[in-house]
Structures are given as C-alpha cells and as structure tokens.
Design a protein around this motif. Sequence first.
Motif, mmCIF file in Angstrom:
data_model
loop_
_atom_site.group_PDB
_atom_site.id
_atom_site.type_symbol
_atom_site.label_atom_id
_atom_site.label_comp_id
_atom_site.label_asym_id
_atom_site.label_seq_id
_atom_site.Cartn_x
_atom_site.Cartn_y
_atom_site.Cartn_z
ATOM 1 N N PRO A 281 -10.305 -13.825 13.778
ATOM 2 C CA PRO A 281 -9.373 -13.739 12.684
ATOM 3 C C PRO A 281 -9.502 -14.157 10.934
ATOM 4 N N LEU A 282 -8.822 -13.543 10.213
ATOM 5 C CA LEU A 282 -9.502 -13.325 9.107
ATOM 6 C C LEU A 282 -8.279 -13.206 8.378
ATOM 7 N N ARG A 283 -7.764 -14.410 7.757
ATOM 8 C CA ARG A 283 -7.115 -14.684 6.706
ATOM 9 C C ARG A 283 -6.639 -13.549 4.963
ATOM 10 N N LEU A 284 -5.827 -13.112 5.071
ATOM 11 C CA LEU A 284 -5.387 -12.132 3.777
ATOM 12 C C LEU A 284 -4.724 -12.551 3.096
ATOM 13 N N ARG A 285 -5.209 -12.532 1.454
ATOM 14 C CA ARG A 285 -4.358 -12.651 0.456
ATOM 15 C C ARG A 285 -3.753 -11.568 -0.095
ATOM 16 N N ILE A 286 -2.890 -11.269 -0.052
ATOM 17 C CA ILE A 286 -1.543 -9.982 -0.367
ATOM 18 C C ILE A 286 -0.619 -10.575 -1.796
ATOM 19 N N ASP A 287 -1.604 -10.036 -2.197
ATOM 20 C CA ASP A 287 -0.392 -10.046 -4.332
ATOM 21 C C ASP A 287 0.998 -9.076 -3.915
ATOM 22 N N ALA A 288 1.479 -9.836 -4.479
ATOM 23 C CA ALA A 288 3.081 -9.315 -4.225
ATOM 24 C C ALA A 288 2.954 -8.531 -5.216
ATOM 25 N N ARG A 289 2.267 -8.323 -6.388
ATOM 26 C CA ARG A 289 2.972 -6.989 -6.811
ATOM 27 C C ARG A 289 1.753 -5.883 -6.706
ATOM 28 N N ASP A 290 0.938 -6.430 -5.593
ATOM 29 C CA ASP A 290 0.165 -4.560 -4.675
ATOM 30 C C ASP A 290 1.330 -3.908 -3.406
ATOM 31 N N VAL A 291 1.996 -5.203 -3.731
ATOM 32 C CA VAL A 291 3.326 -4.542 -2.790
ATOM 33 C C VAL A 291 4.673 -4.258 -3.110
ATOM 34 N N SER A 292 4.915 -2.665 -2.938
ATOM 35 C CA SER A 292 6.114 -1.498 -3.102
ATOM 36 C C SER A 292 6.903 -1.537 -2.250
ATOM 37 N N LEU A 293 8.045 -1.011 -2.443
ATOM 38 C CA LEU A 293 8.717 -0.679 -1.159
ATOM 39 C C LEU A 293 9.517 0.997 -1.058
ATOM 40 N N THR A 294 9.518 1.210 0.169
ATOM 41 C CA THR A 294 10.169 2.669 -0.134
ATOM 42 C C THR A 294 11.196 2.568 0.802
ATOM 43 N N LEU A 295 11.885 2.774 0.926
ATOM 44 C CA LEU A 295 13.200 3.061 2.037
ATOM 45 C C LEU A 295 13.212 4.036 3.203
ATOM 46 N N GLN A 296 12.626 4.871 3.177
ATOM 47 C CA GLN A 296 11.861 6.209 4.105
ATOM 48 C C GLN A 296 10.274 5.689 4.567
ATOM 49 N N GLN A 297 10.260 6.252 5.232
ATOM 50 C CA GLN A 297 8.545 6.096 5.642
ATOM 51 C C GLN A 297 7.915 7.629 4.924
ATOM 52 N N PRO A 298 7.427 7.486 4.315
ATOM 53 C CA PRO A 298 6.572 8.327 3.395
ATOM 54 C C PRO A 298 5.438 9.824 4.108
ATOM 55 N N ALA A 299 6.025 10.300 3.899
ATOM 56 C CA ALA A 299 5.198 11.938 4.989
ATOM 57 C C ALA A 299 3.835 11.654 4.507
#
Length: 363
Positions: A281-299
Amino acid sequence: MSNTPHDNLHARFQLAFSGFQLETDLQLPGSGVTALFGHSGSGKTTLLRCIAGLQRPDSGFLQVRGQVWQDSAQGVFLPTHQRPLGYVFQEASLFPHLSARKNMDYGRKRAVQAANDAELAAIVDMLGIGHLLDKIPAQLSGGERQRVGIARALALKPQVLLMDEPLAALDLKRKQEILPFLEHLHRELDIPILYVTHSPQEVTQLADHLVVLEAGRVVASGALAEVLTRLDSPMAQGKEASSVLQVKVWDHEPEFHLSHVGFAGGVISLPYQQATAVGTPLRLRIDARDVSLTLQQPAQTSILNVLPASITGMAQPVAGQVMVRLNLGGVPLLAHITQKSASVMGLRVGMAVFAQIKATAIV
Ligand SMILES: Nc1ncnc2c1ncn2[C@@H]1O[C@H](COP(=O)(O)OP(=O)(O)OP(=O)(O)O)[C@@H](O)[C@H]1O
C-alpha cells in the motif's frame, strides 16, 4: 451520559479567554494520527492543553478509550500527572546534563505507568536512537533531540500522544530525516496521536484524520481524504491544495522507470518505486495544480494518467481560478484550473470528465 465508543477519544470543551473562545465537541479515532490544522491563534495548543489537563476549561468532558479523565458535570478532573499521556513540544526540553538514556529513565521512574526494559528497547529501536543513548543533548542534532523527546514520552506508556508542532523548530533537512520515524510510530502504535501542525505536507504525509480549527471552533473533522478535498476547508483554498489517494502497487516497468498503482478510480503510473513490492500500500499526494481536465479521452497525449471522473463540486478560491472536486470511483480528487478553462469547457456539477494527472507530480 456519553455514547462514545470505548476505543475513541471524546473531547468536549468550552473555555473563554478575553477575545477568544474555544468550543469543541470532537469524537476522534482511538488510534492513528489526527492532525489539528488551523491558522495561528485558532486554538490548537489550547485544545491540546485542555486534553492534557494543563488548562482547565469552563466546562469539559474528556473520555480516552473508555476512561473518563474529566467531566465537569460530575466534578471529575484528573490532574495532568494522573493522565497517562505523552506531550511532545516544538523543542524536546531534555535535561542538558543527563544522557539520552537517563533523560528517558528520569520520567520512567516517576511515572504511574512506564515501559519495562523490553518495551523501552522496542521504543528505542522504533525511533532509531540506540547509538545515541550515551550522548547528552548538546551532542545531538535538533532532529535527534526530538526523537529522544518522543521516546521519553512513549516510555510512559501513554494512552494518547499529544504532539505540538514537533518539527517546527527543525530545518527542512532534519524534518525529512525525522518524518520516516513518525510514519513508523504511526504504524506501530495503537494509541491516538494528536498532531498540531501548520504544514500541509506533514498533514498529507502523516494524518489519517483531519480536524480543522477556526477561531476556537471545529469547522471540519473527518477522514483525511475527505476533509482535504472539502471545498469549504481552508486547505482546499490555497496553492497547496492537494488530495491523498490510498493505492496499492500493481506492477513495475523498470525499462521506462515507471511503476503502476491501482485504486478504486483506476490505475496510475508514477516514477519507479524500486523498493516497493507488488501489493504494497502507498499513499499518494496529488497537488490540485497538477490535475487538469478534459471532456474527451485524448487519443494522443504525453500525460499517462487519464482517468474518468465526475464533477461533484466547484468553488472559486480566488478570482480567475476554480477548484473542482472530482469523484473517481468514489475517491475524491481536487483539480485547480483557471476560470477561463472552466468557462470554455462549460464545466458544471454532475458532468463527466477525464482527470489528467502528471505522473511526475505524484509523491
Ligand atoms: N492563558 C491564556 N490566557 C489568555 N488568552 C490565551 C491564553 N492562552 C491562549 N490564549 C489565546 O487563545 C487563542 C488561541 O491560542 P492557541 O495558542 O491555542 O492557538 P494556536 O492555534 O495553537 O496558535 P499557533 O498556531 O500560533 O500556535 C489566542 O488568541 C491566544 O492569544
């Protein structure tokens, strides 16, 4: 009457200083680390002092793992020396003329309850201070002194460990040195640890439960992953907003220097975790600034981690920026994006999107 489950900690205090009022009613888990987070002056230390019996509130009830330590309605108030607790401050305040070993023994001899020699050996081992026992505090680094101070507190076999910014007086290097020992404590000890900190990094690395205080009141209390990502929590407002994911190592791709980890929301690739076996088991911290959004799954994208998500909330912490709360298979994740992107994409609560997480962003 209290209906506190017997392994929990229930702390209800009311206290008024001039210009400040503490009013808490907290039910905390009976083991693991609870981080107390809040601005300067929000009442974190006062709350710990009430639990320790160092501060007598106007009214209060405190039950620790089935034992009532304080109940103002019944006239019960255990003095500090009768409360089986450990208190660790910013500075270890060891006796300067005594060796590390004698510092630990000093408290042990006077305590109602103390670790026996075998238990003390296990504590020494857990904190990695075996080679320091004959040194006096002046011969120890700040981080080493703090580890001895923690061992001294644990040598009293506390039912609860109170830690008031234990790393605040240390420089970054010493902090990094001591954090693994605190993680170790967290795994080994079956008592509640209340941990006051200003550092979001310490919160995400150590805490299981998070309490946010504001002006003497509890504004949020709950499981770390949940409270961290509450859009009304102060931790979700700033540049340091982040989410924590509990994952398991899935497999490794050493030729690409990558590891893959799984959780309910999918599989994430991250830098190679050489020393971790599959299933760890691991604990990951993900900064909110490192998450971006897209509407379609990029090819075609250089971003490896593209996970389906739905939007559960949106807030505007500052002008021009939007904090988006996502649900990935039941797990919350924050994305910090510009207001323009949110507007161009027409983002709204309930929409299905894809969260793109930069692999290098994961710790
Ligand atoms: N003994 C006291 N008498 C009067 N006021 C006090 C006393 N102790 C604390 N206060 C006040 O209570 C408030 C909360 O203080 P406390 O030290 O608990 O905050 P804190 O969240 O721990 O702050 P910091 O992060 O700066 O350590 C502050 O306004 C402080 O001035």
